[in-house]
Design a protein around this motif. Structure first.
Motif, PDB file in Angstrom:
ATOM      1  N   VAL A   5       0.701  -1.336   0.027  1.00 45.69           N
ATOM      2  CA  VAL A   5       0.139   0.035  -0.188  1.00 45.69           C
ATOM      3  C   VAL A   5       0.969   1.158   0.042  1.00 45.69           C
ATOM      4  O   VAL A   5       1.809   1.323   0.938  1.00 45.69           O
ATOM      5  N   PRO A  62      -7.020   8.798   5.574  1.00 49.12           N
ATOM      6  CA  PRO A  62      -8.208   8.445   4.948  1.00 49.12           C
ATOM      7  C   PRO A  62      -9.591   8.885   5.733  1.00 49.12           C
ATOM      8  O   PRO A  62      -9.487   9.026   6.987  1.00 49.12           O
ATOM      9  N   GLU A  72      -4.270   6.672  11.418  1.00 50.92           N
ATOM     10  CA  GLU A  72      -3.658   5.672  10.858  1.00 50.92           C
ATOM     11  C   GLU A  72      -2.097   6.214  10.673  1.00 50.92           C
ATOM     12  O   GLU A  72      -1.892   7.031  10.479  1.00 50.92           O
ATOM     13  N   TRP A 310      -9.029   1.631  -6.829  1.00 53.65           N
ATOM     14  CA  TRP A 310      -8.788   2.677  -5.983  1.00 53.65           C
ATOM     15  C   TRP A 310      -9.942   3.198  -5.255  1.00 53.65           C
ATOM     16  O   TRP A 310     -10.832   3.621  -5.721  1.00 53.65           O
ATOM     17  N   ASN A 312     -11.532   5.745  -1.956  1.00 54.55           N
ATOM     18  CA  ASN A 312     -11.404   6.989  -1.438  1.00 54.55           C
ATOM     19  C   ASN A 312     -10.532   7.785  -2.200  1.00 54.55           C
ATOM     20  O   ASN A 312     -10.021   8.722  -1.532  1.00 54.55           O
ATOM     21  N   LYS A 325      -6.055  10.142   1.148  1.00 54.01           N
ATOM     22  CA  LYS A 325      -5.110   9.077   0.636  1.00 54.01           C
ATOM     23  C   LYS A 325      -5.927   7.775   0.015  1.00 54.01           C
ATOM     24  O   LYS A 325      -6.820   7.519   0.704  1.00 54.01           O
ATOM     25  N   THR A 327      -6.925   3.979  -1.094  1.00 58.51           N
ATOM     26  CA  THR A 327      -6.736   2.816  -0.973  1.00 58.51           C
ATOM     27  C   THR A 327      -6.665   1.902  -1.717  1.00 58.51           C
ATOM     28  O   THR A 327      -7.525   1.741  -2.786  1.00 58.51           O
ATOM     29  N   LYS A 328      -5.343   1.618  -2.590  1.00 54.83           N
ATOM     30  CA  LYS A 328      -5.234   0.710  -3.438  1.00 54.83           C
ATOM     31  C   LYS A 328      -5.189  -0.774  -3.367  1.00 54.83           C
ATOM     32  O   LYS A 328      -4.425  -1.234  -2.868  1.00 54.83           O
ATOM     33  N   ALA A 353      -9.048  -4.247   3.313  1.00 55.67           N
ATOM     34  CA  ALA A 353      -8.458  -2.980   3.355  1.00 55.67           C
ATOM     35  C   ALA A 353      -9.726  -1.906   2.865  1.00 55.67           C
ATOM     36  O   ALA A 353      -9.572  -0.813   2.963  1.00 55.67           O
ATOM     37  N   ILE A 354     -10.608  -2.457   2.235  1.00 49.05           N
ATOM     38  CA  ILE A 354     -11.617  -1.701   1.534  1.00 49.05           C
ATOM     39  C   ILE A 354     -13.105  -1.875   2.279  1.00 49.05           C
ATOM     40  O   ILE A 354     -13.887  -1.096   1.809  1.00 49.05           O
ATOM     41  N   TYR A 357     -15.178   1.393   3.338  1.00 48.84           N
ATOM     42  CA  TYR A 357     -15.749   2.223   2.476  1.00 48.84           C
ATOM     43  C   TYR A 357     -17.413   2.212   2.342  1.00 48.84           C
ATOM     44  O   TYR A 357     -18.023   2.643   1.669  1.00 48.84           O
TER      45      TYR A 357
END
Length: 463
Positions: A5, A62, A72, A310, A312, A325, A327-328, A353-354, A357
């Motif tokens: 990341v 984020p 974070e 991607w 956010n 930032k 999140t990829k 990680a996602i 959202y």
């Protein structure tokens, strides 16, 4: 083989620059560090336009689905990720080839390079710089490294960085590996050598890493001149542009106070970078690891696996210059795809990680004519914008026809919500239910999307 990341901050506001060429600097949008972290060199006398394609790296917290900053650690970090399976990936039944990339917005170009690094007389570090580029994405065709050695691909300041561990030696002789893009005009690739107790490097004649291609993202000025790649419904010859009348779309963050529900829902939309140079929009559907986009964006797991997703990627302030930032994550498996209803259901790696959202749900009932709508999207690759005016009035974003003909009779919902190239795959939501009533795929004014009730009937068992 997957990566780690990184941190990205971009520019979102319209700029007006006059006189000689200059640089505009911006600050990290959150936290105590207010120092400038990047600048965008631009030609003089530029027309005002949303700025989203010339990002620089910076530390930025984020935002959660409630709109509040998260705590974070802003430092980049390596995460172990699995290697791509050697076996061929299954192409799902009903799959159809993307229509010559039509509907996927072009945002960059492929360049041939020939750089070797890592062993003997080769340098251990190479810098790939393309002035004005919005991103740089490297492709490797050889990764012959000693076990324990690894590569990093970083931006110029090392604030966005991805790690690539050595593959098994026999697999590294001929590879087909795209790196995750780094934002800005510079990518630095560097070999890092670990301990070599067996003396393998003494046999280093055949070892080395080769970068054969680079995807260079268009500058803002270049992007303005790229034709819009919106599909038009078969048999119709509507305008190429999909902005219907005056553009009523705005940065998603502009809705945060006046329409917090729409803002929160918009965070489930993702920017898809496909094949290194093309864009669509996708979104989380349901609580599980499921995302939806168009079949014409991609239709098989090999393509999904090399697609950057991607989340956010949103402006930090309405009309401001900063983004949160992103999140990829990488796409993974295509679970279902269909040309007639123009959908692809897929998963991503590192789903945890996602999760923060949020997700959207399909509305099982067709919306009534005149029903107000809103469309979170990434038009031309911009940070998330929402079509549909603020407040109670629908403006031009309302249901025009709930039985519009797309690839099949009556398959679509039509509307005049403003979209652009890159909006393919966006969710079209009802302001009444805040559920998805259509999957956007056609421009032409009216624009249209596949009916959500038809999608629900096909996908409910896979969600």
């Amino acid at each position: 083989m997957r990566r780690k990341v990184g941190i990205v901050v971009g520019a979102c506001a319209a700029l007006v620059l006059t006189g000689s060429a200059g640089a505009v600097a911006w600050n990290a949008p959150t936290g105590d560090d207010r120092r400038p972290v990047g600048g965008w060199q631009e030609a003089p006398a530029v027309e005002p336009t949303p700025v989203s394609l010339a990002e620089r790296a910076a530390k930025a917290a984020p935002v959660t689905t409630t709109g509040q900053p998260e705590t974070e650690d802003p430092r980049t970090h390596a995460e172990p990720v699995r290697t791509k399976p050697a076996a061929p990936r299954r192409v799902v039944e009903e799959s159809a080839a993307a229509a010559a990339a039509k509907g996927r917005q072009k945002v960059g170009e492929l360049l041939r390079v020939g750089k070797i690094l890592g062993y003997e007389q080769s340098p251990r570090k190479e810098t790939f710089r393309y002035p004005g580029a919005s991103y740089v994405k490297l492709h490797f065709d050889r990764m012959m490294m000693v076990p324990g050695d690894y590569l990093t691909v970083s931006d110029a300041k090392g604030e966005e960085s991805y790690r690539y561990d050595a593959p098994p030696l026999l697999e590294g002789a001929s590879v087909d590996k795209w790196a995750m893009s780094v934002t800005g005009d510079t990518a630095v690739v560097e070999m890092h050598r670990g301990i070599d107790p067996l003396g393998t490097r003494s046999l280093a004649g055949d070892l080395g890493v080769s970068v054969d291609r680079v995807a260079r993202g268009f500058s803002r000025t270049e992007q303005r001149g790229v034709p819009e790649e919106s599909l038009t419904a078969p048999g119709r010859t509507g305008r190429e542009e999909s902005v219907c009348g005056s553009d009523e779309s705005k940065d998603a963050v502009c809705y945060r106070s006046n329409d917090p529900v729409a803002y929160t829902r918009s965070k489930a939309a993702a920017r898809l970078l496909i094949d290194g140079t093309e864009l669509c929009t996708g979104w989380r559907i349901g609580a599980n690891n499921r995302l939806l986009t168009n079949n014409h964006c991609f239709d098989n797991s090999d393509a999904a696996y090399e697609t950057e997703v991607w989340f956010n990627y949103q402006c930090a302030a309405c009309g401001g210059f900063d983004t949160f930032k992103p999140t990829k994550v990488w796409g993974d498996q295509v679970l279902a795809t269909n040309h007639t209803l123009d959908y692809t259901l897929f998963t991503v790696e590192n789903f945890n990680a996602i999760k923060k959202y949020g997700y959207l749900e399909l509305d099982t009932a067709r919306p009534a004519k005149g029903q107000p709508l809103y469309v979170p999207q990434h038009p031309a690759g911009d940070p998330t914008r929402i079509a549909g005016v603020l407040g109670d009035k629908a403006g031009n974003c309302a249901v025009s026809d709930n039985g519009y003909t797309g690839y099949a009779a009556g398959s679509d919902v039509s509307y005049y919500c403003d979209t652009e190239g890159g909006s393919s795959g966006s969710p079209v939501l009802s302001r009444k239910t805040n559920k998805v009533v259509a999957l956007h795929h056609f421009g032409g004014c009216p624009n249209s999307g596949v009916r959500a009730d038809l999608l629900h009937n096909q996908l409910q068992s896979k969600l």
